[in-house]
Design a protein around this motif. Sequence first.
Motif, short mmCIF file in Angstrom:
data_model
loop_
_atom_site.label_atom_id
_atom_site.label_comp_id
_atom_site.label_asym_id
_atom_site.label_seq_id
_atom_site.Cartn_x
_atom_site.Cartn_y
_atom_site.Cartn_z
N LEU A 1 0.83 -1.20 0.00
CA LEU A 1 0.00 0.00 0.00
C LEU A 1 0.87 1.25 0.00
CD1 LEU A 1 -2.73 1.41 0.20
CD2 LEU A 1 -2.59 1.17 2.68
N ASN A 2 1.92 1.26 0.82
CA ASN A 2 2.81 2.41 0.88
C ASN A 2 3.48 2.66 -0.47
OD1 ASN A 2 2.20 2.86 3.52
ND2 ASN A 2 3.97 1.74 4.33
N ILE B 1 4.98 -2.63 -8.90
CA ILE B 1 4.50 -3.97 -9.24
C ILE B 1 4.57 -4.87 -8.01
CG2 ILE B 1 5.06 -6.07 -10.55
CD1 ILE B 1 5.92 -4.21 -12.85
N LYS B 2 3.49 -5.58 -7.74
CA LYS B 2 3.43 -6.42 -6.54
C LYS B 2 4.33 -7.64 -6.66
CE LYS B 2 -1.32 -5.16 -5.33
NZ LYS B 2 -2.70 -5.66 -5.12
N GLU B 3 4.27 -8.32 -7.79
CA GLU B 3 5.05 -9.55 -7.97
C GLU B 3 5.76 -9.50 -9.32
OE1 GLU B 3 2.48 -12.92 -7.64
OE2 GLU B 3 1.53 -12.18 -5.81
N HIS C 1 7.47 -13.81 -16.63
CA HIS C 1 6.39 -13.56 -17.59
C HIS C 1 6.20 -12.07 -17.86
CE1 HIS C 1 4.97 -17.72 -17.82
NE2 HIS C 1 5.24 -17.80 -16.53
N ILE C 2 6.29 -11.27 -16.81
CA ILE C 2 6.11 -9.83 -17.02
C ILE C 2 7.33 -9.24 -17.73
CG2 ILE C 2 7.04 -8.99 -14.81
CD1 ILE C 2 4.65 -6.99 -14.81
N LEU C 3 8.50 -9.81 -17.48
CA LEU C 3 9.69 -9.38 -18.22
C LEU C 3 9.56 -9.73 -19.70
CD1 LEU C 3 12.57 -10.35 -15.74
CD2 LEU C 3 11.77 -8.05 -16.31
N LEU C 4 9.03 -10.91 -19.97
CA LEU C 4 8.80 -11.31 -21.36
C LEU C 4 7.80 -10.39 -22.03
CD1 LEU C 4 9.23 -13.30 -23.71
CD2 LEU C 4 7.44 -14.73 -22.70
N PHE C 5 6.71 -10.09 -21.33
CA PHE C 5 5.71 -9.16 -21.86
C PHE C 5 6.34 -7.81 -22.17
CE2 PHE C 5 3.10 -5.50 -20.60
CZ PHE C 5 2.15 -5.52 -21.61
N PHE D 1 0.64 -13.12 -15.61
CA PHE D 1 1.43 -12.46 -14.57
C PHE D 1 0.49 -11.62 -13.73
CE2 PHE D 1 1.80 -9.91 -18.44
CZ PHE D 1 1.37 -8.67 -18.02
N ASN D 2 0.94 -11.15 -12.59
CA ASN D 2 0.10 -10.35 -11.71
C ASN D 2 -0.22 -9.01 -12.38
OD1 ASN D 2 -0.72 -8.46 -9.59
ND2 ASN D 2 -0.22 -10.12 -8.19
N LYS D 3 -1.50 -8.74 -12.59
CA LYS D 3 -1.93 -7.56 -13.33
C LYS D 3 -2.65 -6.55 -12.44
CE LYS D 3 -2.14 -10.35 -17.50
NZ LYS D 3 -2.96 -11.06 -18.49
N GLN D 4 -2.37 -6.60 -11.14
CA GLN D 4 -2.93 -5.63 -10.21
C GLN D 4 -1.87 -4.56 -9.91
OE1 GLN D 4 -6.22 -6.04 -9.38
NE2 GLN D 4 -6.03 -7.76 -10.80
N ASN D 5 -2.18 -3.32 -10.25
CA ASN D 5 -1.23 -2.23 -10.00
C ASN D 5 -1.99 -0.91 -10.04
OD1 ASN D 5 0.84 -0.36 -9.92
ND2 ASN D 5 2.16 -1.48 -11.32
N LYS D 6 -2.38 -0.41 -8.87
CA LYS D 6 -3.18 0.81 -8.82
C LYS D 6 -2.41 2.03 -9.31
CE LYS D 6 -6.22 -0.81 -5.13
NZ LYS D 6 -6.65 -0.63 -3.72
#
Length: 211
Positions: free
Chosen positions: A3-4, A52-54, A58-62, A186-191
Amino acid sequence: MVLNRTVICSFIIILFHLVGLYGFLTPELSELFIDLVPFHLLLMLLLLIFSIKERSSHILLFAGIIFTAGFLIELIGVNTDAIFGSYTYGKALGIKLWQTPLLIGINWLILVYCTGVFLEQFKMKNRFLFSLLGALILLSLDILIEPVAMRFDYWTWDGSVIPVQNYLAWFLFSGLMLWIFSSMSFNKQNKAAVVLLFSQFIFFAILNKWP
């Protein structure tokens, strides 16, 4: 802790867009702020990475796929006029390779990632609908960006006329990249990414309306 991170990154994103607005809209400062555009883009990328949370392979590949695709599309486009129409890049986006700013790939990555994260909140199962809506969002943003880009030396169009071809290409390639986003795991949560997307819309909308 997550959150911080989100709060800190979101605050910095909003602050820098407000400062950027002030700089672009102040004639005595606009040249300086044009020179700072590459650093702003890199800062936004770093803030997204930090928020980014995680992180995973996969996210590096993206990121690698979208950066490379975005750069190559623009490389072909600016050197052949075959994709977006006839245009040339100015100095605002920094160092160029074959008349194409290296940072343009990062710009595509930021826009596609932020749009994808925003749409992910609606938990759409239909990948085609996801890509279609994402392409419409990015097309809307491009409509706001284009006049500002010419005004502040991001790029210029032949005859200062933005061709319909540009908007069709933006829509098509945005949709394809968002299809890739929706296809990868990959984790797609990022406010913070959502904050950045809306900050971009507000930033370019104000610059469009301000004389």
